[in-house]
Design a protein around this motif. Structure first.
Motif, PDB file in Angstrom:
ATOM      1  N   HIS A 167      42.036  38.799  32.973  1.00 45.07           N
ATOM      2  CA  HIS A 167      41.206  38.621  34.170  1.00 45.07           C
ATOM      3  C   HIS A 167      41.241  37.168  34.649  1.00 45.07           C
ATOM      4  N   MET A 223      41.562  44.279  28.534  1.00 42.08           N
ATOM      5  CA  MET A 223      42.107  43.846  29.816  1.00 42.08           C
ATOM      6  C   MET A 223      41.350  42.680  30.432  1.00 42.08           C
ATOM      7  N   LEU A 224      40.152  42.387  29.910  1.00 44.15           N
ATOM      8  CA  LEU A 224      39.458  41.171  30.353  1.00 44.15           C
ATOM      9  C   LEU A 224      40.301  39.945  30.010  1.00 44.15           C
ATOM     10  N   LYS A 232      37.075  39.995  42.607  1.00 42.02           N
ATOM     11  CA  LYS A 232      38.005  39.844  41.478  1.00 42.02           C
ATOM     12  C   LYS A 232      37.794  40.952  40.445  1.00 42.02           C
ATOM     13  N   LEU A 233      36.517  41.265  40.186  1.00 40.40           N
ATOM     14  CA  LEU A 233      36.224  42.311  39.197  1.00 40.40           C
ATOM     15  C   LEU A 233      36.639  43.689  39.715  1.00 40.40           C
ATOM     16  N   GLU A 239      39.205  44.226  41.614  1.00 40.45           N
ATOM     17  CA  GLU A 239      40.657  44.279  41.365  1.00 40.45           C
ATOM     18  C   GLU A 239      40.931  44.608  39.896  1.00 40.45           C
ATOM     19  N   LEU A 240      40.178  43.937  39.024  1.00 41.92           N
ATOM     20  CA  LEU A 240      40.366  44.206  37.588  1.00 41.92           C
ATOM     21  C   LEU A 240      40.050  45.670  37.278  1.00 41.92           C
ATOM     22  N   ARG A 241      38.970  46.181  37.883  1.00 42.30           N
ATOM     23  CA  ARG A 241      38.599  47.574  37.643  1.00 42.30           C
ATOM     24  C   ARG A 241      39.721  48.522  38.083  1.00 42.30           C
ATOM     25  N   ARG A 282      42.864  47.934  38.116  1.00 38.34           N
ATOM     26  CA  ARG A 282      43.950  47.870  37.111  1.00 38.34           C
ATOM     27  C   ARG A 282      43.550  48.628  35.841  1.00 38.34           C
TER      28      ARG A 282
END
Lengths: 215, 584
Positions: B151, B147-148, B226-227, B229-231, B233
């Motif tokens: 990102h 999923m990175l 931002k990270l 948000e990624l986490r 998801r």
């Protein structure tokens, strides 16, 4: 003389013992058999606190209940430096109140989980643990950015406040409730700093921190 | 994956005197930085009772377990002190499991059994790394890596905009390099993903190049947001996937003999270590200091009071006490006095051995263990006898224990290791140029008031040791509170008797004739027993006596120990009776 209605294993009573020890204030402790005696729910104790919980203090005839309220009172009265409860600085006072409310959250999740595991309270343990982790994530992030600013405590004061002491025991004993702190390195470093405050005392389940490196 | 290097902490996670709690591939780790900067990565369990070492006390040189107080040295993880056995030296083999560790790009790297060198990432070699906030994620490393690829973030110059173009490069299994490009500016971040457990990871992002100081906080907050948000998801996605079984890391079994203390050495005069003379300098009149460095790997743990055997180029073997402070394991430091009547030992070290030379030494052995439960410790040194006491003084000093070091020397220029003494400060006192009478008077003053749980350690020339022991006894110090180490045994050894020895464990009966020692007879018959000084001074060849009355000729045992008669030094002691039964 202050009288503290106290139970050794209660985090909320410990918060008072901790502040009193740091401020070097003498007090008399009256043990309340919280478990297994359930004494805080007895008719006798309800005459002292109709809500049936501890801690309660009586200071020269003045009676007060609820852990975080008592911290506010004790710091205001017994800390002449005004640093533990920074009433004269609107920003710091606001932050202190904000983090005291945060401590209500950690008490109702992390410390409640501990009551479930240790004393068999009937709570939905998974909900409590998830709630605690959510708060710990926020606290870890907050403390990490504080460290980047060269600050050590939950408020932006260079000195710890009662908000640090209100949150600390809920965090420090979280593992008793099955809530690991492995994912929260900034929180773990902050617990070292709290444990290095002069006058710090432990409660059952905690250890002192290593002394800090010489400056 | 156990053969790969993984990041397990940010360097900034390891302030001095902190113990970090980490985990890699299901294995918990206790990670701590010693005051000198060395990073220790250890199995997160005390080998004594399995308690987590991550709650242990990092005192800057040693880590102390909270449960029974066992102390372990930085670098080796070897045990240096067991409070339940305060008078004994822990066996050298008591050692926690430790893992190789390096710091690179502001991260701490380790691996279970990493193959090859720690890998480099080219873009990070070209510019200074800037550590962003690391984020734990409740998802497998594989899912995080996958999923990175979706990102996004903004280049540093365009933080307030959105929609930067992202280029992704793969760098092995657990690393992705993302570049954000917008309006002609580019920012590159390397994302290392640490597999914590089957369904837990930590994203450890490192920016290529350090942003301007004024925007650093904004950059850090931007990436953290931002990270996060990624986490969110990733964790929603992970919640949809079937749950994974947690990994279980195999914990190495501790051999049963390690739980027993102490352990007798086996084999004789072994010199398994090859070391190089890294530094040699004159530290006082007639005294040289020598630092030995390991040629291949880590020097073993030592405890205050320990000595090493040095095998000299001329074939002689001599014992020298280590003067190192706690946790000082990059070298062994000894002091050697040139003896006027040198039989070739001290002369060889003074004249022949030079910097760069390789010599063979034994592992450190401790027959002069230091208690750390004493309320006050009085260290009394005569001349070169200061060496083991220097190691003790540094340990006590560092542990904030009350002590005093009295250093008797001929004159100011005979005072060795001034740098160490200066660091110790007020607790040390030099007594210079005193006559035997003056020394005795001074000792009487020092030993005037014995107290409960106070201990005296003395090392120096024979007459001074005897005087100290006599004065201490006169002043009421109990025998077991007075600890001593002789350099040599000046007793005239009587070896005229002959007798039998029954070896209870070996089921052998041997004859010791006049002119032979028990130790020699044992070795002739292939019975393995450790020895060191072979003159009754060091205590290494101590053997338990089951029956018979020993004739003690050593200077190692105290009067009380001699009277008990349950142990003897077989290199010099014998019996006037017909036989001895020994526990060998």
């Amino acid at each position: 003389m202050i009288t503290l209605y106290n139970w050794d294993l209660s985090v909320n009573c410990y918060k008072q013992r901790l502040l009193l020890s740091i401020l070097d204030v003498e007090y008399e402790s009256i043990p309340v058999d919280f478990y297994p005696g359930w004494e805080h729910k007895s008719a006798e104790f309800k005459r002292i606190n109709p809500l049936g919980h501890i801690p309660v203090i009586v200071d020269d005839g003045y009676k007060l209940r609820d852990a975080h309220a008592i911290l506010t009172y004790l710091a205001s009265k017994y800390d002449p430096s005004g640093r533990w409860y920074p009433a004269s600085d609107p920003h710091l006072l606001g932050e202190t109140a904000q983090w005291m409310l945060f401590a209500e959250g950690t008490t109702n999740t992390a410390s409640a989980a501990r009551l479930h595991v240790n004393l068999g309270y009937e709570f939905d343990i998974e909900v409590l643990r998830e709630g605690a982790h959510e708060l710990f994530r926020a606290l870890d992030e907050h403390l990490w950015f504080r460290e980047r600013e060269g600050l050590d405590w939950v408020t932006s004061s260079p000195h710890p406040t009662i908000a640090d002491l209100a949150i600390f025991p809920d965090v420090m004993l979280s593992e008793e409730g099955g809530i690991s702190r492995l994912d929260y390195p900034a929180i773990r470093r902050w617990t070292d700093r709290v444990r290095r405050i002069e006058g710090f005392v432990v409660m059952p389940g905690m250890f002192e921190a290593a002394k800090g490196a010489p400056k | 994956m156990t053969e790969a290097w993984h990041p397990v902490a940010a360097s900034s996670d390891l302030p001095l005197r902190h113990t970090f709690h980490g985990q890699l591939l299901g294995r918990e780790l206790a990670i701590w930085r010693a005051d000198g900067g060395f990073v220790n990565v250890w199995e997160n369990r005390c080998l004594h009772r399995g308690v987590r070492l991550s709650i242990g006390l990092n005192d800057g040189r040693e880590l102390q377990c909270q449960y029974h107080g066992w102390r372990y040295a930085s670098r080796t993880a070897g045990c240096t002190y067991i409070p339940a056995h305060p008078a004994d030296a822990p066996a050298r083999t008591i050692c926690n499991r430790s893992f190789l560790a390096f710091e690179r790009y502001g991260l701490v790297w380790t691996g279970e059994s990493p193959a090859g060198e720690l890998p480099t990432v080219e873009v990070l070699e070209a510019a200074d790394p800037f550590g962003l906030r690391n984020l734990p994620v409740n998802a497998s490393a594989e899912l995080v890596i996958e999923m990175l690829h979706g990102h996004g973030f903004q280049p540093n110059a365009k933080l307030d905009n959105f929609g930067a173009e992202i280029a992704v490069q793969s760098y092995g299994e657990h690393c992705r390099v993302l570049s954000a490009m917008a309006g002609g500016s580019t920012t590159t971040v390397v994302f290392f993903v640490q597999p914590v457990d089957a369904s837990r990871s930590v994203i450890r992002p490192v920016m290529v190049g350090v942003p301007e100081p004024l925007v650093q906080t904004d950059v850090l907050r931007h990436h953290n947001a931002k990270l996060t948000e990624l986490r969110d998801r990733i964790e929603s996605e992970a919640a949809r996937l079937p749950a994974l079984q947690p990994l279980s890391a195999a914990i190495e079994q501790v051999p049963i003999h390690l739980s027993e203390v102490p352990i007798g050495a086996i084999g004789r005069r072994k010199a398994p270590l090859r070391v190089q003379v890294a530094r040699k300098w004159q530290t006082a009149t007639d005294i040289v200091a020598i630092e030995f460095e390991s040629i291949d790997g880590q020097l073993p743990t030592f405890q205050p009071g320990a000595h090493i055997d040095v095998h000299l180029p001329n074939g002689l073997v001599r014992q020298y006490s280590l003067t190192n402070g706690p946790g000082e394991l990059t070298h062994y430091r000894v002091g050697v006095k040139l003896e006027a009547e040198s039989r070739g030992g001290s002369a060889s070290l003074h004249e022949t051995v030079r910097e760069g030379d390789v010599v063979a030494i034994s592992e450190p052995r401790n027959n002069f263990p230091l208690r750390r439960d004493s309320l006050r410790t009085v260290l009394i040194a005569g001349g070169i006898g200061v060496t083991p006491l220097l190691a003790m003084a540094q340990a006590l000093h560092h542990n904030d224990l009350r002590y005093e070091l009295h250093y008797f020397a001929r004159a100011d220029d005979h005072v060795a290791f001034r740098t160490i003494l200066d660091e110790l400060g007020d607790s040390t006192q030099a007594h210079l140029g005193l006559s035997p009478g003056g020394t005795a008077a001074e000792l009487e003053r020092i030993l005037d008031q014995p107290g409960h749980a106070e201990h005296v350690y003395v090392c120096g020339p024979g007459p001074m040791l005897e005087a100290t022991r006599r004065i201490a006894a006169d002043r009421g110090w109990p025998d077991e509170a007075v600890h001593f180490e002789y350099f040599q045994n000046a007793t005239e050894i009587d070896d005229t008797t002959s007798f039998e020895i029954n070896l209870a464990r070996s089921a052998l009966t041997l004859r010791v004739g006049s002119g032979e020692t028990i130790l020699e007879v044992l070795h002739q018959h292939g019975v393995s027993l450790g020895s060191s000084c072979e003159q009754g001074a060091c205590g290494t060849c101590s053997v338990a006596v089951l029956d018979g009355e020993p004739l003690h000729q050593d200077v190692y045992l105290s009067e009380a120990e001699r009277e008990l008669g349950d142990q003897m030094m077989v290199c010099v002691s014998r019996t006037n009776g017909k036989s001895l039964t020994l526990d060998i």
